[in-house]
Design a protein around this motif. Structure first.
Motif, PDB file in Angstrom:
ATOM      1  N   ASP A   6       0.833  -1.203   0.000  1.00 45.35           N
ATOM      2  CA  ASP A   6       0.000   0.000   0.000  1.00 45.35           C
ATOM      3  C   ASP A   6       0.871   1.258   0.000  1.00 45.35           C
ATOM      4  OD1 ASP A   6      -2.857   1.133   0.544  1.00 45.35           O
ATOM      5  OD2 ASP A   6      -1.587   2.103   2.039  1.00 45.35           O
ATOM      6  N   VAL A   7       0.364   2.337  -0.605  1.00 47.79           N
ATOM      7  CA  VAL A   7       1.129   3.588  -0.678  1.00 47.79           C
ATOM      8  C   VAL A   7       1.473   4.104   0.717  1.00 47.79           C
ATOM      9  CG1 VAL A   7       1.096   5.990  -1.435  1.00 47.79           C
ATOM     10  CG2 VAL A   7       0.119   4.218  -2.900  1.00 47.79           C
ATOM     11  N   GLY A   8       0.499   4.076   1.615  1.00 48.66           N
ATOM     12  CA  GLY A   8       0.751   4.541   2.979  1.00 48.66           C
ATOM     13  C   GLY A   8       1.805   3.713   3.687  1.00 48.66           C
ATOM     14  N   GLN A   9       1.801   2.410   3.451  1.00 51.52           N
ATOM     15  CA  GLN A   9       2.804   1.535   4.057  1.00 51.52           C
ATOM     16  C   GLN A   9       4.193   1.816   3.486  1.00 51.52           C
ATOM     17  OE1 GLN A   9       0.930  -2.105   2.963  1.00 51.52           O
ATOM     18  NE2 GLN A   9      -0.341  -2.227   4.796  1.00 51.52           N
ATOM     19  N   VAL A  10       4.247   2.146   2.192  1.00 41.61           N
ATOM     20  CA  VAL A  10       5.523   2.503   1.572  1.00 41.61           C
ATOM     21  C   VAL A  10       6.102   3.746   2.242  1.00 41.61           C
ATOM     22  CG1 VAL A  10       6.604   3.377  -0.535  1.00 41.61           C
ATOM     23  CG2 VAL A  10       5.053   1.432  -0.654  1.00 41.61           C
ATOM     24  N   VAL A  11       5.264   4.751   2.440  1.00 42.45           N
ATOM     25  CA  VAL A  11       5.714   5.990   3.078  1.00 42.45           C
ATOM     26  C   VAL A  11       6.225   5.710   4.491  1.00 42.45           C
ATOM     27  CG1 VAL A  11       4.974   8.237   3.950  1.00 42.45           C
ATOM     28  CG2 VAL A  11       4.222   7.457   1.687  1.00 42.45           C
ATOM     29  N   ALA A  12       5.454   4.926   5.250  1.00 41.51           N
ATOM     30  CA  ALA A  12       5.834   4.613   6.625  1.00 41.51           C
ATOM     31  C   ALA A  12       7.155   3.846   6.681  1.00 41.51           C
ATOM     32  CB  ALA A  12       4.730   3.806   7.304  1.00 41.51           C
ATOM     33  N   THR A  13       7.383   2.977   5.693  1.00 47.95           N
ATOM     34  CA  THR A  13       8.609   2.180   5.665  1.00 47.95           C
ATOM     35  C   THR A  13       9.806   3.009   5.233  1.00 47.95           C
ATOM     36  OG1 THR A  13       7.325   0.204   5.083  1.00 47.95           O
ATOM     37  CG2 THR A  13       9.691   0.111   4.714  1.00 47.95           C
ATOM     38  N   ALA A  14       9.660   3.760   4.136  1.00 51.97           N
ATOM     39  CA  ALA A  14      10.795   4.474   3.546  1.00 51.97           C
ATOM     40  C   ALA A  14      11.248   5.662   4.368  1.00 51.97           C
ATOM     41  CB  ALA A  14      10.445   4.922   2.134  1.00 51.97           C
ATOM     42  N   GLN A  15      10.330   6.315   5.075  1.00 55.61           N
ATOM     43  CA  GLN A  15      10.709   7.534   5.787  1.00 55.61           C
ATOM     44  C   GLN A  15      11.694   7.262   6.924  1.00 55.61           C
ATOM     45  OE1 GLN A  15       7.078   9.196   7.306  1.00 55.61           O
ATOM     46  NE2 GLN A  15       6.771   7.608   8.839  1.00 55.61           N
ATOM     47  N   THR A  16      11.819   5.999   7.324  1.00 60.47           N
ATOM     48  CA  THR A  16      12.771   5.661   8.374  1.00 60.47           C
ATOM     49  C   THR A  16      14.214   5.870   7.912  1.00 60.47           C
ATOM     50  OG1 THR A  16      12.825   3.335   7.684  1.00 60.47           O
ATOM     51  CG2 THR A  16      11.204   3.945   9.348  1.00 60.47           C
ATOM     52  N   ALA A  17      14.433   5.926   6.589  1.00 62.83           N
ATOM     53  CA  ALA A  17      15.791   6.108   6.050  1.00 62.83           C
ATOM     54  C   ALA A  17      16.027   7.528   5.548  1.00 62.83           C
ATOM     55  CB  ALA A  17      16.055   5.107   4.937  1.00 62.83           C
ATOM     56  N   GLY A  18      15.093   8.445   5.767  1.00 60.36           N
ATOM     57  CA  GLY A  18      15.297   9.833   5.392  1.00 60.36           C
ATOM     58  C   GLY A  18      14.541  10.266   4.147  1.00 60.36           C
ATOM     59  N   THR A  19      14.674  11.533   3.807  1.00 65.00           N
ATOM     60  CA  THR A  19      13.891  12.111   2.719  1.00 65.00           C
ATOM     61  C   THR A  19      14.284  11.570   1.346  1.00 65.00           C
ATOM     62  OG1 THR A  19      15.432  13.992   2.661  1.00 65.00           O
ATOM     63  CG2 THR A  19      13.437  14.247   3.987  1.00 65.00           C
ATOM     64  N   SER A  20      15.560  11.297   1.130  1.00 66.82           N
ATOM     65  CA  SER A  20      15.964  10.775  -0.175  1.00 66.82           C
ATOM     66  C   SER A  20      15.391   9.384  -0.405  1.00 66.82           C
ATOM     67  CB  SER A  20      17.487  10.749  -0.291  1.00 66.82           C
ATOM     68  OG  SER A  20      18.062   9.901   0.695  1.00 66.82           O
ATOM     69  N   ALA A  21      15.352   8.582   0.635  1.00 71.63           N
ATOM     70  CA  ALA A  21      14.748   7.246   0.527  1.00 71.63           C
ATOM     71  C   ALA A  21      13.259   7.363   0.263  1.00 71.63           C
ATOM     72  CB  ALA A  21      14.996   6.449   1.802  1.00 71.63           C
ATOM     73  N   LEU A  22      12.615   8.288   0.959  1.00 72.10           N
ATOM     74  CA  LEU A  22      11.176   8.475   0.785  1.00 72.10           C
ATOM     75  C   LEU A  22      10.848   8.923  -0.634  1.00 72.10           C
ATOM     76  CD1 LEU A  22       8.341   8.557   1.962  1.00 72.10           C
ATOM     77  CD2 LEU A  22       8.811  10.867   2.792  1.00 72.10           C
ATOM     78  N   ALA A  23      11.616   9.851  -1.174  1.00 79.08           N
ATOM     79  CA  ALA A  23      11.373  10.347  -2.533  1.00 79.08           C
ATOM     80  C   ALA A  23      11.505   9.224  -3.555  1.00 79.08           C
ATOM     81  CB  ALA A  23      12.338  11.471  -2.855  1.00 79.08           C
ATOM     82  N   ALA A  24      12.547   8.416  -3.433  1.00 76.75           N
ATOM     83  CA  ALA A  24      12.749   7.304  -4.367  1.00 76.75           C
ATOM     84  C   ALA A  24      11.635   6.273  -4.234  1.00 76.75           C
ATOM     85  CB  ALA A  24      14.113   6.650  -4.110  1.00 76.75           C
ATOM     86  N   ALA A  25      11.236   5.998  -2.999  1.00 74.72           N
ATOM     87  CA  ALA A  25      10.207   4.988  -2.757  1.00 74.72           C
ATOM     88  C   ALA A  25       8.870   5.388  -3.358  1.00 74.72           C
ATOM     89  CB  ALA A  25      10.055   4.757  -1.258  1.00 74.72           C
ATOM     90  N   VAL A  26       8.491   6.634  -3.178  1.00 68.54           N
ATOM     91  CA  VAL A  26       7.182   7.087  -3.647  1.00 68.54           C
ATOM     92  C   VAL A  26       7.094   7.045  -5.168  1.00 68.54           C
ATOM     93  CG1 VAL A  26       5.664   9.092  -3.804  1.00 68.54           C
ATOM     94  CG2 VAL A  26       6.682   8.476  -1.608  1.00 68.54           C
ATOM     95  N   VAL A  27       8.140   7.475  -5.852  1.00 68.97           N
ATOM     96  CA  VAL A  27       8.105   7.481  -7.318  1.00 68.97           C
ATOM     97  C   VAL A  27       8.010   6.047  -7.862  1.00 68.97           C
ATOM     98  CG1 VAL A  27       9.364   8.074  -9.409  1.00 68.97           C
ATOM     99  CG2 VAL A  27       9.338   9.662  -7.497  1.00 68.97           C
ATOM    100  N   VAL A  28       8.819   5.144  -7.303  1.00 72.88           N
ATOM    101  CA  VAL A  28       8.776   3.749  -7.762  1.00 72.88           C
ATOM    102  C   VAL A  28       7.414   3.130  -7.452  1.00 72.88           C
ATOM    103  CG1 VAL A  28       9.745   1.440  -7.404  1.00 72.88           C
ATOM    104  CG2 VAL A  28      11.266   3.414  -7.588  1.00 72.88           C
ATOM    105  N   LYS A  29       6.895   3.421  -6.282  1.00 69.49           N
ATOM    106  CA  LYS A  29       5.590   2.867  -5.907  1.00 69.49           C
ATOM    107  C   LYS A  29       4.496   3.372  -6.837  1.00 69.49           C
ATOM    108  CE  LYS A  29       2.351   0.813  -3.839  1.00 69.49           C
ATOM    109  NZ  LYS A  29       2.211  -0.650  -4.037  1.00 69.49           N
ATOM    110  N   LEU A  30       4.500   4.652  -7.147  1.00 67.58           N
ATOM    111  CA  LEU A  30       3.459   5.205  -8.003  1.00 67.58           C
ATOM    112  C   LEU A  30       3.557   4.666  -9.424  1.00 67.58           C
ATOM    113  CD1 LEU A  30       3.260   8.885  -6.707  1.00 67.58           C
ATOM    114  CD2 LEU A  30       1.807   6.927  -6.136  1.00 67.58           C
ATOM    115  N   ALA A  31       4.769   4.301  -9.849  1.00 68.95           N
ATOM    116  CA  ALA A  31       4.903   3.648 -11.149  1.00 68.95           C
ATOM    117  C   ALA A  31       4.184   2.305 -11.142  1.00 68.95           C
ATOM    118  CB  ALA A  31       6.380   3.463 -11.500  1.00 68.95           C
ATOM    119  N   ARG A  32       4.208   1.630  -9.997  1.00 70.30           N
ATOM    120  CA  ARG A  32       3.443   0.382  -9.862  1.00 70.30           C
ATOM    121  C   ARG A  32       1.945   0.664  -9.842  1.00 70.30           C
ATOM    122  NH1 ARG A  32       5.412  -2.132  -4.505  1.00 70.30           N
ATOM    123  NH2 ARG A  32       3.912  -3.761  -5.030  1.00 70.30           N
TER     124      ARG A  32
END
Length: 327
Positions: A186-212
């Motif tokens: 889920d998109v919300g779960q991706v955000v919750a997971t990626a934000q633990t590694a900082g903003t650069s991780a979150l930005a990469a995670a969201v774009v890849v997730k939205l491509a899915r």
């Protein structure tokens, strides 16, 4: 109306549970509350009786409206920034995840539409994909509860497990973000997971997730197309074939286009994201309220084992993609 109002009101305790236990997502809490209502003596009688029509309507309509609003999270400009090579790899990942998960569920002999729904949810975008494919295939709402419970469980586990594994493997922030975006449901779960590694991780995670997430539309169309040739009539509309692309999926695509234009104010996007979560929470409560524990655990250990095996498979595929795409 009583059932619809109960589903809407259940959002409040779901958020309260989330506030008390921040590690428990709102959507997970909503499913659990629905299951409790369906199996609690006294309450279960009302849920299965006078409230049932309204709860069924809420599960269907709220879920579909939430999927439409999901389109406002997707910007094609951001996705195009990944490059064609990365996009093709993401499509290949989704295809492999779908086929692998479907094969695993079939190997565990899960009944009915469960293999298709679980594969859709695990490979695309969790609850949203399950709801969309279920609508395209005219699957009964109560038959979606086990797949939704499993995809919610595994997505919730990812919030705690992936950051731990990322630390143990000394992954860079961007590599971890791509991994989260490629493997969490889920998109919300991706955000919750990626934000633990900082903003650069979150930005990469969201774009890849939205491509899915964009692949939700072709998946739903394919599910409807496969259903059409052998379906002259449906359970709820005899003599009428199900649409190739449900109206709410067309709305989802329309809002993707609108978001891509950049004309939607940031405040509207934030309000839409909150509204989407509220709608999903109400829908999931209503779905949970339709199922007795005996029915939920009919597949027993087989369903849980299939979900965990599929989760491991998608995690491995996502990590492989992250390693390939990382600079």
């Amino acid at each position: 109306m009583p059932g619809v109002l109960i589903a809407a009101a259940a959002v409040v305790p779901a958020y309260l549970v989330h506030l008390v236990f921040p590690g428990l997502p709102v959507l997970t809490a909503a499913v659990v509350l629905g299951l409790v209502a369906a199996n609690l003596p006294g309450v279960s009688t009302a849920v299965a009786g006078p409230l049932k029509p309204g709860l069924s309507l809420a599960a269907r309509k709220f879920m579909r409206t939430g999927i439409v609003l999901l389109g406002l999270k997707v910007s094609l400009v951001d996705i195009a920034g990944l490059g064609w090579a990365a996009l093709l790899l993401i499509v290949a990942l989704v295809g492999a995840a779908f086929a692998g998960t479907y094969a695993v569920c079939r190997a565990f002999r899960l009944p009915g539409a469960e293999p298709l729904l679980i594969a859709s949810g695990f490979s695309i975008c969790g609850v949203s994909a399950i709801g969309a494919v279920a609508a395209a295939r005219r699957v009964r709402p109560e038959d979606t509860v086990v797949p939704i419970a499993l995809v919610t469980l595994c997505g919730t586990l990812a919030i705690g497990v992936l950051p731990l594994l990322g630390t143990l493997m000394s992954l860079s922030a961007e590599t971890f973000g791509i991994w989260a975006g490629a493997s969490v449901h889920d998109v919300g779960q991706v955000v919750a997971t990626a934000q633990t590694a900082g903003t650069s991780a979150l930005a990469a995670a969201v774009v890849v997730k939205l491509a899915r997430v964009v692949l939700l539309a072709p998946l739903t169309a394919a599910a409807g197309l496969i259903r059409r040739p052998d379906t002259e009539g449906t359970d709820d509309r005899p003599g009428k074939r199900p649409p190739l692309l449900p109206l709410f999926v067309a709305g989802f695509l329309a809002l993707i286009v609108l978001r891509t234009t950049g004309v939607v104010p940031e405040g509207v996007l934030e309000a839409a994201a909150l509204a989407q979560e509220i709608l999903f929470a109400a829908a999931l409560f209503a779905l949970g309220a339709a199922v007795r524990f005996r029915a939920l655990f009919a597949s027993g250990a087989r369903a849980l084992s299939a979900a965990l095996a599929s989760w491991f498979l998608i995690g491995a595929l996502g990590l492989g993609l992250a390693v390939i795409l990382s600079p």
